[in-house]
Design an enzyme around this catalytic site. Structure first.
Site, PDB file in Angstrom:
ATOM      1  N   ASP A  30       0.870  -1.184   0.129  1.00  0.00           N
ATOM      2  CA  ASP A  30       0.077  -0.097  -0.073  1.00  0.00           C
ATOM      3  C   ASP A  30       0.771   0.987  -0.007  1.00  0.00           C
ATOM      4  O   ASP A  30       1.968   1.232   0.529  1.00  0.00           O
ATOM      5  CB  ASP A  30      -0.904   0.107   1.301  1.00  0.00           C
ATOM      6  CG  ASP A  30      -2.214   0.848   1.015  1.00  0.00           C
ATOM      7  OD1 ASP A  30      -3.215   0.244   0.743  1.00  0.00           O
ATOM      8  OD2 ASP A  30      -2.127   2.095   0.873  1.00  0.00           O
ATOM      9  N   GLU A 155     -18.436  -6.320   3.774  1.00  0.00           N
ATOM     10  CA  GLU A 155     -17.882  -5.867   5.028  1.00  0.00           C
ATOM     11  C   GLU A 155     -18.534  -6.431   6.100  1.00  0.00           C
ATOM     12  O   GLU A 155     -19.835  -6.470   6.130  1.00  0.00           O
ATOM     13  CB  GLU A 155     -17.779  -4.504   4.974  1.00  0.00           C
ATOM     14  CG  GLU A 155     -16.662  -4.051   3.829  1.00  0.00           C
ATOM     15  CD  GLU A 155     -16.514  -2.243   4.135  1.00  0.00           C
ATOM     16  OE1 GLU A 155     -16.746  -1.556   4.958  1.00  0.00           O
ATOM     17  OE2 GLU A 155     -16.121  -1.847   2.744  1.00  0.00           O
ATOM     18  N   ASN A 211     -24.487  -5.901  -8.247  1.00  0.00           N
ATOM     19  CA  ASN A 211     -24.801  -4.915  -7.003  1.00  0.00           C
ATOM     20  C   ASN A 211     -25.838  -4.110  -7.678  1.00  0.00           C
ATOM     21  O   ASN A 211     -26.778  -3.687  -6.625  1.00  0.00           O
ATOM     22  CB  ASN A 211     -23.487  -3.921  -7.040  1.00  0.00           C
ATOM     23  CG  ASN A 211     -22.474  -4.329  -6.134  1.00  0.00           C
ATOM     24  OD1 ASN A 211     -22.619  -5.389  -5.332  1.00  0.00           O
ATOM     25  ND2 ASN A 211     -21.398  -3.669  -5.760  1.00  0.00           N
ATOM     26  N   ALA A 255     -36.586  -3.576   4.618  1.00  0.00           N
ATOM     27  CA  ALA A 255     -36.840  -2.112   4.516  1.00  0.00           C
ATOM     28  C   ALA A 255     -35.967  -1.312   5.475  1.00  0.00           C
ATOM     29  O   ALA A 255     -35.711  -1.764   6.637  1.00  0.00           O
ATOM     30  CB  ALA A 255     -38.389  -1.852   4.803  1.00  0.00           C
ATOM     31  N   CYS A 263     -19.661   0.584  -1.710  1.00  0.00           N
ATOM     32  CA  CYS A 263     -20.024   0.101  -3.110  1.00  0.00           C
ATOM     33  C   CYS A 263     -21.355   0.495  -3.683  1.00  0.00           C
ATOM     34  O   CYS A 263     -21.299   1.091  -4.738  1.00  0.00           O
ATOM     35  CB  CYS A 263     -20.104  -1.702  -2.706  1.00  0.00           C
ATOM     36  SG  CYS A 263     -18.348  -1.953  -2.426  1.00  0.00           S
ATOM     37  N   LYS A 266     -21.746   3.990  -5.261  1.00  0.00           N
ATOM     38  CA  LYS A 266     -20.754   4.320  -6.462  1.00  0.00           C
ATOM     39  C   LYS A 266     -21.053   3.605  -7.559  1.00  0.00           C
ATOM     40  O   LYS A 266     -20.882   3.703  -8.703  1.00  0.00           O
ATOM     41  CB  LYS A 266     -19.379   4.590  -5.709  1.00  0.00           C
ATOM     42  CG  LYS A 266     -18.474   3.261  -5.661  1.00  0.00           C
ATOM     43  CD  LYS A 266     -17.185   3.306  -5.476  1.00  0.00           C
ATOM     44  CE  LYS A 266     -16.469   1.888  -5.110  1.00  0.00           C
ATOM     45  NZ  LYS A 266     -16.434   0.941  -6.000  1.00  0.00           N
ATOM     46  N   ARG A 331     -18.332   5.213   4.729  1.00  0.00           N
ATOM     47  CA  ARG A 331     -18.384   5.874   3.534  1.00  0.00           C
ATOM     48  C   ARG A 331     -19.886   5.607   2.922  1.00  0.00           C
ATOM     49  O   ARG A 331     -20.425   4.601   3.236  1.00  0.00           O
ATOM     50  CB  ARG A 331     -17.471   4.713   2.312  1.00  0.00           C
ATOM     51  CG  ARG A 331     -16.135   5.324   2.630  1.00  0.00           C
ATOM     52  CD  ARG A 331     -15.112   4.665   1.668  1.00  0.00           C
ATOM     53  NE  ARG A 331     -14.876   3.224   2.169  1.00  0.00           N
ATOM     54  CZ  ARG A 331     -14.204   2.375   1.448  1.00  0.00           C
ATOM     55  NH1 ARG A 331     -13.554   2.546   0.381  1.00  0.00           N
ATOM     56  NH2 ARG A 331     -14.114   0.917   1.944  1.00  0.00           N
TER      57      ARG A 331
HETATM   58  N1  LIG Z   1     -15.007  -2.755   0.411  1.00  0.00           N
HETATM   59  C1  LIG Z   1     -15.752  -3.587   0.125  1.00  0.00           C
HETATM   60  O1  LIG Z   1     -16.661  -4.222   0.670  1.00  0.00           O
HETATM   61  C2  LIG Z   1     -15.601  -4.192  -1.380  1.00  0.00           C
HETATM   62  C3  LIG Z   1     -16.389  -5.287  -1.841  1.00  0.00           C
HETATM   63  C4  LIG Z   1     -16.367  -5.562  -3.154  1.00  0.00           C
HETATM   64  C5  LIG Z   1     -15.469  -4.851  -4.166  1.00  0.00           C
HETATM   65  N2  LIG Z   1     -14.664  -3.875  -3.674  1.00  0.00           N
HETATM   66  C6  LIG Z   1     -14.039  -3.012  -4.781  1.00  0.00           C
HETATM   67  O2  LIG Z   1     -12.608  -3.274  -4.366  1.00  0.00           O
HETATM   68  C7  LIG Z   1     -11.887  -2.116  -4.412  1.00  0.00           C
HETATM   69  C8  LIG Z   1     -10.979  -1.743  -3.321  1.00  0.00           C
HETATM   70  O3  LIG Z   1     -12.170  -1.427  -2.187  1.00  0.00           O
HETATM   71  P1  LIG Z   1     -11.810  -1.183  -0.726  1.00  0.00           P
HETATM   72  O4  LIG Z   1     -12.852  -0.842   0.179  1.00  0.00           O
HETATM   73  O5  LIG Z   1     -10.712  -2.292  -0.177  1.00  0.00           O
HETATM   74  O6  LIG Z   1     -11.013   0.364  -0.812  1.00  0.00           O
HETATM   75  P2  LIG Z   1     -10.062   1.097   0.206  1.00  0.00           P
HETATM   76  O7  LIG Z   1      -9.975   2.408  -0.019  1.00  0.00           O
HETATM   77  O8  LIG Z   1     -10.507   0.567   1.476  1.00  0.00           O
HETATM   78  O9  LIG Z   1      -8.433   0.656  -0.195  1.00  0.00           O
HETATM   79  C9  LIG Z   1      -7.805   0.710  -1.130  1.00  0.00           C
HETATM   80  C10 LIG Z   1      -6.336   0.971  -0.844  1.00  0.00           C
HETATM   81  O10 LIG Z   1      -5.472   0.969  -1.993  1.00  0.00           O
HETATM   82  C11 LIG Z   1      -4.314   1.841  -1.705  1.00  0.00           C
HETATM   83  N3  LIG Z   1      -3.518   2.282  -2.947  1.00  0.00           N
HETATM   84  C12 LIG Z   1      -4.145   3.449  -3.887  1.00  0.00           C
HETATM   85  N4  LIG Z   1      -3.405   3.219  -4.873  1.00  0.00           N
HETATM   86  C13 LIG Z   1      -2.467   2.478  -4.581  1.00  0.00           C
HETATM   87  C14 LIG Z   1      -1.159   2.052  -5.369  1.00  0.00           C
HETATM   88  N5  LIG Z   1      -1.035   2.707  -6.438  1.00  0.00           N
HETATM   89  N6  LIG Z   1      -0.381   1.359  -4.866  1.00  0.00           N
HETATM   90  C15 LIG Z   1      -0.613   0.599  -3.713  1.00  0.00           C
HETATM   91  N7  LIG Z   1      -1.635   0.972  -3.017  1.00  0.00           N
HETATM   92  C16 LIG Z   1      -2.632   1.901  -3.392  1.00  0.00           C
HETATM   93  C17 LIG Z   1      -5.064   3.030  -0.871  1.00  0.00           C
HETATM   94  O11 LIG Z   1      -3.862   3.508  -0.015  1.00  0.00           O
HETATM   95  C18 LIG Z   1      -5.920   2.252   0.052  1.00  0.00           C
HETATM   96  O12 LIG Z   1      -5.333   1.812   1.237  1.00  0.00           O
HETATM   97  C19 LIG Z   1     -12.656  -1.097  -4.891  1.00  0.00           C
HETATM   98  O13 LIG Z   1     -12.913  -0.955  -6.371  1.00  0.00           O
HETATM   99  C20 LIG Z   1     -14.086  -1.448  -4.457  1.00  0.00           C
HETATM  100  O14 LIG Z   1     -15.180  -1.077  -5.209  1.00  0.00           O
HETATM  101  C21 LIG Z   1     -15.121  -3.353  -2.334  1.00  0.00           C
END
Ligand SMILES: NC(=O)c1ccc[n+]([C@@H]2O[C@H](COP(=O)([O-])OP(=O)(O)OC[C@H]3O[C@@H](n4cnc5c(N)ncnc54)[C@H](O)[C@@H]3O)[C@@H](O)[C@H]2O)c1
Length: 438
Positions: A30, A155, A211, A255, A263, A266, A331
């Protein structure tokens, strides 16, 4: 196998820890140095049940490591997962792919030997093509297959979802890549989850379609709830009555105050934009997003109505701030527009959440945060349950009545039964059921 996980957020950290638990060697990378330092010190940057144990065990076992630089881990990896954020782009609602493309560029520079680059982030259809183009532009000699492998974990139940998925979607037509993905997920075969191999574009769209469909189900039952309130029916009976039909299913028919989270808002918006760009508008999803947006402030009007339509000078206690229980994720939490609307209407707001308080404090001004639910209720003219944490399911109603200025409870998650609440002496309003106790 050796895996590099780029992005160590809710998805990257859970996926990385679970892959390590399967026996793979995983480095989670990260850019956020504070996050990596905390993880290396044994502190988790997010709250997710049981994740601290899983991370600790696999670090100790030498299968899970953390880093801020991706070059080393990518060079050694058989598979590199991109799990960076894809938030809504400011201004137009398209998915912001800048983090994905920046990661692709960095990964390309470090690739060595045949590597599968897997997009786990939720990305619009066609993003895999662009990731591949970027990699080939940066490194014409790269031996790489770009795969889509969208993530469906929720989550709050993320580890269970990751280890017992309903399905695993793998989007690639390349045999070598399919073979590598099969190896990565092989430990799950005992549980026999269906692996759906498909083309990359279909895999990308499956995630958004899933979704959007779930968001539609929630919004549908929310509108039925509104109708129930007008005509004197009970939405929980309707949900049960239709949910027992296997063609409909009982999930996502609760409800409530409208969907939120990192998610659904967006992703519905991004899908709408994709549809518009390709002259295939998704009118149902457009309506779902609009109806859901309007719902948050409508919930504040519901609180106001339970207090006779005027919140000026009144104190409202809000229980639950995160977008759902068992996460600290704020979020797009429904509590945010709800609390702002309550304040707009002149109310003072007190709030409590079991784990989301640190994140919540960044979201609000002029909210009094309290130590527990009873402190929150102190002096309040109404108490609103916004997130259905377990510990709010059996509140001591006598104690609440003693500390509140008046016994008014608005249950936006239908945790309690109207007849019980009326017996306990509360004015009680919920979603899609008759208001009682007046
Ligand atoms: N949160 C959920 O429940 C969930 C479920 C399914 C899918 N997703 C998808 O998964 C993806 C990630 O979601 P999230 O909730 O884990 O996001 P998040 O914001 O919690 O984590 C993303 C991480 O990526 C890091 N990052 C960004 N650019 C980087 C780079 N170039 N190199 C290294 N690290 C980098 C950020 O610092 C951050 O810690 C999104 O596309 C989201 O839509 C999320």
């Amino acid at each position: 196998m050796h895996i590099a996980m780029i992005g160590t957020g809710y998805v990257g950290l859970v996926s990385g820890a679970c892959f390590a638990d399967f026996g793979h060697h995983v480095t989670c990378v990260d850019k956020d140095a504070a996050k990596i330092a905390a993880l290396n010190a044994g502190d988790l940057p997010i709250y997710e049940p049981d994740l601290d144990r899983l991370v600790a065990v696999n670090m100790k076992g030498g299968r899970l490591a953390f880093a801020t630089e991706l070059a080393g881990p990518v060079r050694e990896a058989d598979a590199v997962f991109i799990a960076v954020g894809t938030p809504s782009r400011r201004g137009d609602g398209h998915a912001d792919l800048s983090y994905v493309y920046a990661a692709a560029r960095e990964i390309a520079a470090a690739l060595s030997g045949f590597t599968v680059v897997v997009t786990k982030s939720t990305v619009p259809v066609g993003t895999g093509d662009e990731v591949e183009r970027i990699i080939r532009e940066t490194r014409s000699d790269a031996d790489v297959a770009v795969v889509s492998n969208p993530e469906f974990l929720r989550e709050g139940a993320a580890i269970r979802d990751f280890k017992h998925p309903d399905r695993i979607v793998v989007g690639t037509l390349e045999e070598r890549a399919r073979h590598a993905m099969a190896e990565i997920y092989r430990p799950l075969y005992l549980n026999q989850p269906p692996i759906l191999y498909t083309d990359r574009r279909s895999a990308e769209l499956i995630k958004y379609a899933a979704n959007a469909f779930l968001a539609t189900k929630i919004t549908f039952i929310n509108e039925i709830a509104d109708l129930c309130e007008r005509v004197g029916a009970d939405v929980q009976e309707i949900a049960r009555g239709i949910g027992l039909d296997n063609r409909i299913g009982s999930k996502f028919l609760h409800a409530g105050p409208g969907f939120g989270g990192s998610c659904f808002p967006k992703d519905t918006l991004a899908l709408i934009k994709t549809g518009q760009d390709h002259a295939a508008p998704l009118r149902i999803v457009e309506t779902v997003a609009a109806v859901n947006d309007a719902r948050k402030r409508a919930m504040a009007r519901k609180v106001s109505a339970a207090l006779g339509g005027n919140l000026r000078g009144k104190t409202v206690a809000v229980l639950g701030l995160t977008f759902k229980p068992n996460t600290d994720d704020m979020r797009e939490a429904p509590a945010i527009p709800l609390i702002i609307a309550l304040q707009d209407m002149g109310a003072k707001v007190r709030a409590y959440d079991p784990v989301g308080m640190a994140q919540a404090k960044n979201e609000f001004a002029d909210v009094v945060f309290t130590e527990d639910e009873y402190g929150c209720a102190q002096g309040a003219h109404a108490l609103a349950i916004v997130t259905e944490w377990e510990q709010f399911r059996a509140l001591d109603l006598d104690r609440l009545k003693q500390v509140m200025a008046q016994p008014v409870l608005i249950d936006l998650r239908n945790v309690y039964r109207p007849d019980e609440m009326a017996r306990a002496g509360f004015v009680y309003d919920s979603v899609g059921r008759p208001r009682v106790g007046e």
